[in-house]
Design a protein around this motif. Structure first.
Motif, PDB file in Angstrom:
ATOM      1  N   MET B  98       0.811  -1.209   0.000  1.00  7.10           N
ATOM      2  CA  MET B  98       0.000   0.000   0.000  1.00  7.10           C
ATOM      3  C   MET B  98       0.848   1.265   0.000  1.00  7.10           C
ATOM      4  SD  MET B  98      -3.111  -1.263   2.415  1.00  7.10           S
ATOM      5  CE  MET B  98      -4.317   0.013   2.163  1.00  7.10           C
ATOM      6  N   PHE B  99       2.127   1.141   0.378  1.00  6.89           N
ATOM      7  CA  PHE B  99       3.036   2.279   0.372  1.00  6.89           C
ATOM      8  C   PHE B  99       3.656   2.472  -1.016  1.00  6.89           C
ATOM      9  CE2 PHE B  99       6.611   4.311   3.154  1.00  6.89           C
ATOM     10  CZ  PHE B  99       6.189   5.555   2.761  1.00  6.89           C
ATOM     11  N   LEU B 100       3.611   1.410  -1.811  1.00 10.89           N
ATOM     12  CA  LEU B 100       4.302   1.414  -3.103  1.00 10.89           C
ATOM     13  C   LEU B 100       3.912   2.559  -4.051  1.00 10.89           C
ATOM     14  CD1 LEU B 100       6.274  -0.046  -5.012  1.00 10.89           C
ATOM     15  CD2 LEU B 100       4.392  -1.499  -5.736  1.00 10.89           C
ATOM     16  N   PRO B 101       2.605   2.848  -4.229  1.00 18.85           N
ATOM     17  CA  PRO B 101       2.247   3.909  -5.188  1.00 18.85           C
ATOM     18  C   PRO B 101       2.885   5.254  -4.880  1.00 18.85           C
ATOM     19  CG  PRO B 101       0.315   2.655  -4.606  1.00 18.85           C
ATOM     20  CD  PRO B 101       1.408   2.179  -3.696  1.00 18.85           C
ATOM     21  N   TYR B 102       3.206   5.509  -3.599  1.00 13.20           N
ATOM     22  CA  TYR B 102       3.820   6.776  -3.240  1.00 13.20           C
ATOM     23  C   TYR B 102       5.156   6.968  -3.943  1.00 13.20           C
ATOM     24  CZ  TYR B 102       5.632  10.554  -0.390  1.00 13.20           C
ATOM     25  OH  TYR B 102       6.144  11.749   0.023  1.00 13.20           O
ATOM     26  N   TYR B 160       1.335   6.500   2.525  1.00 12.65           N
ATOM     27  CA  TYR B 160       2.216   7.421   3.236  1.00 12.65           C
ATOM     28  C   TYR B 160       1.598   7.868   4.569  1.00 12.65           C
ATOM     29  CZ  TYR B 160       4.980  11.687   3.967  1.00 12.65           C
ATOM     30  OH  TYR B 160       5.765  12.671   4.490  1.00 12.65           O
ATOM     31  N   VAL B 163       1.222   5.088   7.142  1.00  6.55           N
ATOM     32  CA  VAL B 163       2.424   4.751   7.903  1.00  6.55           C
ATOM     33  C   VAL B 163       2.592   5.683   9.096  1.00  6.55           C
ATOM     34  CG1 VAL B 163       4.939   4.828   7.805  1.00  6.55           C
ATOM     35  CG2 VAL B 163       3.672   3.605   6.071  1.00  6.55           C
ATOM     36  N   ILE B 164       2.309   6.983   8.888  1.00  4.70           N
ATOM     37  CA  ILE B 164       2.442   7.932   9.990  1.00  4.70           C
ATOM     38  C   ILE B 164       1.455   7.600  11.115  1.00  4.70           C
ATOM     39  CG2 ILE B 164       2.216  10.354  10.640  1.00  4.70           C
ATOM     40  CD1 ILE B 164       3.213  11.089   7.895  1.00  4.70           C
TER      41      ILE B 164
END
Lengths: 297, 288
Positions: B98-102, B160, B163-164
């Motif tokens: 899910m972080f990959l597209p960033y 992104y 994650v925070i």
């Protein structure tokens, strides 16, 4: 001691797995689509459209990209050069600034912090900035135009300042000073050594921004030899559509020289490649740095 | 040692502020800064009367509000759900995905959009054809793009912010949950009464940061998705894309500067007001 799950917990577990799996799929499928398209024969794409699994397997797209590798390789070179230079320079300047602003004995640190922060609140806008860089700095068609604008951002300077403040104890400055170390030596030998996770995060942010930059090329570069990788890709995709439209309008067939659908997708994969490849390694540092920044910032 | 940074911001940010003078002139590229004929507020007047300013403002603020509200709510929900997953490797894997597209560029995003919505061979129309439905020309439907832009913003940025929030959740002490468990609170109550309130400070910080750019917003996203497709301007034009076009396509420097100055001023006043209100409510959360 294991307590048996009540039905609320089971419900939430089910919900969590469903949502997260769906979310992950949504994030993954677009990539699979491009990869699949890059491996499909072009005629098959034109006839049947894009599929999740190649209808007619072919590596023709990649072959075309690498038959005439000059342009791609040159764009790679430009991007690699700007990324490395920009990241190193920006990192050097921003850690220095962060160090100075973190020192409690620097009297004007709040004033300068505010001046740096203020630029995020108010600016001259795109046009005066554009004129500044083209007419007064004369950076048109130079690598400077690709490197300079992204060199520093207030956000990263503040992140660096916070990081140094929390990673390097105040007493260390004083004892180093007593031992006869100058300010620059303290910065080089102590501050940099102690703030590695912060440095990793900042450099990743910087490198990512340079690697993905297409905007600077589109504004300041007219010479195709100096296009960044992303802008090169952007041009390949859009010029094909443009020429195709022209051809359709005038009745002249220009088809033979155009990059085919599968070539475009292969290009996209080649451009994204390094990031997809490095991603598993990069991601760990990113999460770590962000976590530290979010908790302590 | 602070000098490089100061010089940089002086040249890159403070000198261009002088250039807002162009907003009051009929500027073209050949005349110098002060030789361009002064026309007062004419540029603003034109922008105002043509209705451009109102449309651009509404679009810009509307999109950004949607980004902020939806982005944060979804990120919080996903972070909570992700933190409840028990299979370790699965948790790590999905978080990475899910972080990959960033990490991918907006140009690649435009390739993806093209790949899915292209009229002749797009994935969507291929899919529709299989179910016997006719093709849809998405590039001719301005209203659809409102949702598409928001959708792709979320797609790119969700990981992104997730994650925070996940980091903030990990920071919450287990003792709260243990105590609540003993008091008989079920899992939804524990989430609602412990996790959600504990995320408030993270939320406010992220909120304030995003408010700071509410008048700017995501030029890359809009430009790469829409490009110079005039059919879609009514619903997708924001101040940034308008200014960029005035500079690169229509060469209307005075107008572009006026729009840019308006953007900066309006945004500045907005932030000052919000900050003032927040300081009145709770001093700790104010930006400055």
């Amino acid at each position: 001691m294991q307590i048996k799950d009540d039905h609320y917990t089971r419900l939430l577990q089910g919900l969590a797995y469903t949502v997260i799996i769906l979310g992950s799929l949504a994030c993954l499928i677009p990539f699979l689509l491009i990869i699949s398209a890059s491996l499909t024969a072009n005629e098959s794409i034109i006839k049947d459209g894009y599929h999740l699994i190649p209808a007619q397997f072919s590596v023709e797209g990649y072959k075309t990209v690498f038959t005439f590798p000059d342009e791609v390789l040159r764009a790679y070179g430009v991007t690699l050069f700007t990324t490395v230079t920009g990241t190193l320079l920006g990192l050097f300047f921003m850690t220095m600034a962060g160090y100075v602003l973190a020192r409690k004995d620097f009297k004007y640190r709040n004033t300068f912090s505010f001046y740096i922060y203020f630029t995020t609140l108010f600016g001259g806008g795109l046009v005066p900035w554009y004129i500044m860089i083209t007419k007064y700095l004369h950076l048109t068609d130079s690598y400077g135009a690709l490197i300079f604008p992204g060199l520093m951002t207030p956000f990263l300077i503040i992140l660096m300042k916070n990081f140094i403040r929390s990673a390097v104890p105040e007493e260390l400055f004083e004892s180093a000073k007593i031992d006869g170390a100058g300010d620059f030596k303290i910065y080089w030998r102590i501050v940099l050594q102690l703030s590695m996770p912060g440095i990793a995060t900042v450099s990743l942010f910087l490198a990512l921004a340079y690697w993905n930059d297409w905007f600077s090329s589109s504004l300041f570069i007219n010479d195709p030899h100096k296009y960044q990788l992303q802008f090169h890709l952007y041009n390949v995709i859009n010029s094909a559509a443009f020429i195709a439209n022209m051809g359709a309008g005038t009745g002249v067939s220009l088809g033979s020289d155009l990059p085919t659908e599968s070539t475009k997708m292969a290009m996209a994969i080649v451009v994204t490649g390094p990031i997809l490849f490095l991603y598993p390694f990069i991601q760990r540092y990113f999460v770590k740095g962000l976590t530290i920044g979010a908790v302590k910032g | 040692m602070l000098l490089p940074a100061l010089l940089f911001f002086l040249v890159n940010s403070y000198f261009p502020m002088v250039g807002v003078y162009y907003a009051f002139t009929q500027f073209d590229f050949n005349s110098g800064l002060f030789s361009a004929p002064f026309v007062g507020l004419k540029n603003f007047e034109f922008l105002w009367k043509s209705g451009t300013l109102v449309k651009l403002t509404l679009n810009t603020i509307g999109y950004n509000l949607a980004f902020i509200v939806l982005g944060n709510v979804l990120a919080i929900v996903c972070a909570i759900l992700l933190s409840e997953l028990r299979v370790k490797w699965f948790k790590k894997l999905t978080q990475s995905i899910m972080f990959l597209p960033y990490f991918v560029s907006f140009v690649i995003l435009s390739v993806i959009v093209y790949n899915v919505f292209n009229y002749d061979s797009g994935f969507l129309n291929t899919l529709l054809a299989r179910f016997g439905a006719g093709p849809v020309d998405v590039y001719n439907k301005p209203v659809v793009w409102v949702f598409l832009i928001i959708l792709f913003y979320l797609w790119k940025n969700l990981g992104y912010s997730m994650v925070i929030y996940l980091a903030a959740i990990t920071g919450i002490s287990d003792e709260y949950y243990e105590a609540a468990k003993i008091d008989g609170a079920h899992i939804f109550q524990r989430i609602w009464y412990i996790t959600v309130p504990m995320l408030k400070s993270t939320f406010v910080v992220l909120l304030l940061f995003s408010l700071g750019s509410i008048m700017k917003g995501q030029f890359d996203l809009f430009y790469q998705l829409i490009g110079n497709n005039g059919v879609l301007y009514n619903t997708t034009d924001i101040l940034d894309t308008y200014v960029f076009r005035s500079l690169k396509v229509t060469f209307d420097i005075g107008m572009a500067t006026a729009a840019g100055l308006y953007q900066s001023l309006f945004g500045f006043i907005l932030i000052m007001t919000v900050n003032y209100i927040i300081r009145k409510i709770n001093d700790d959360y104010a930006l400055f």
